[in-house]
Design a protein around this motif. Structure first.
Motif, mmCIF file in Angstrom:
data_model
loop_
_atom_site.group_PDB
_atom_site.id
_atom_site.type_symbol
_atom_site.label_atom_id
_atom_site.label_comp_id
_atom_site.label_asym_id
_atom_site.label_seq_id
_atom_site.Cartn_x
_atom_site.Cartn_y
_atom_site.Cartn_z
ATOM 1 N N SER A 261 0.825 -1.208 0.000
ATOM 2 C CA SER A 261 0.000 0.000 0.000
ATOM 3 C C SER A 261 0.861 1.261 0.000
ATOM 4 N N LEU A 262 1.891 1.281 0.821
ATOM 5 C CA LEU A 262 2.766 2.442 0.892
ATOM 6 C C LEU A 262 3.505 2.672 -0.419
ATOM 7 N N SER A 263 4.047 1.613 -0.996
ATOM 8 C CA SER A 263 4.775 1.781 -2.250
ATOM 9 C C SER A 263 3.841 2.199 -3.381
ATOM 10 N N ARG A 264 2.628 1.666 -3.406
ATOM 11 C CA ARG A 264 1.669 2.066 -4.446
ATOM 12 C C ARG A 264 1.266 3.525 -4.282
ATOM 13 N N LYS A 265 1.057 3.955 -3.055
ATOM 14 C CA LYS A 265 0.696 5.344 -2.778
ATOM 15 C C LYS A 265 1.814 6.286 -3.215
ATOM 16 N N LEU A 266 3.043 5.969 -2.856
ATOM 17 C CA LEU A 266 4.154 6.837 -3.213
ATOM 18 C C LEU A 266 4.412 6.858 -4.719
ATOM 19 N N THR B 128 2.038 6.261 -7.231
ATOM 20 C CA THR B 128 0.933 6.715 -8.070
ATOM 21 C C THR B 128 0.337 8.063 -7.670
ATOM 22 N N ASP B 129 0.589 8.550 -6.457
ATOM 23 C CA ASP B 129 -0.037 9.792 -6.007
ATOM 24 C C ASP B 129 0.650 10.996 -6.646
ATOM 25 N N LEU C 3 1.515 14.423 -4.174
ATOM 26 C CA LEU C 3 2.591 14.489 -3.186
ATOM 27 C C LEU C 3 3.550 15.612 -3.536
#
Length: 68
Positions: A45-50, A52-53, A56
């Motif tokens: 989840s953290l790697s996907r958030k960083l 694709t977001d 940021l």
């Protein structure tokens, strides 16, 4: 320092470590599976958030950033 004799290092082989897994109580195995799944989900989840977001803030902004 002198190296340790071969007899004292014999417990550190891969096969010895795998045999020591049999000493884990069976009640802890489901806990380990759930914990491993939770850690995997958190990293995913953290790697996907960083990755694709797009909202940021990757770099400093504002007047302080221009001075440095």
């Amino acid at each position: 320092m002198m190296p340790l004799p071969k007899e004292e290092q014999s417990g550190h082989t891969v096969s010895q470590r795998l045999r020591s897994l049999k000493r884990i109580p069976p009640e802890l195995i489901p806990l380990g599976v759930v914990l491993a799944a939770a850690i995997f989900a958190a990293v995913w989840s953290l790697s996907r958030k960083l990755y694709t977001d797009t909202t940021l803030r990757l770099y400093r902004q504002g007047p302080e950033a221009k001075k440095a």
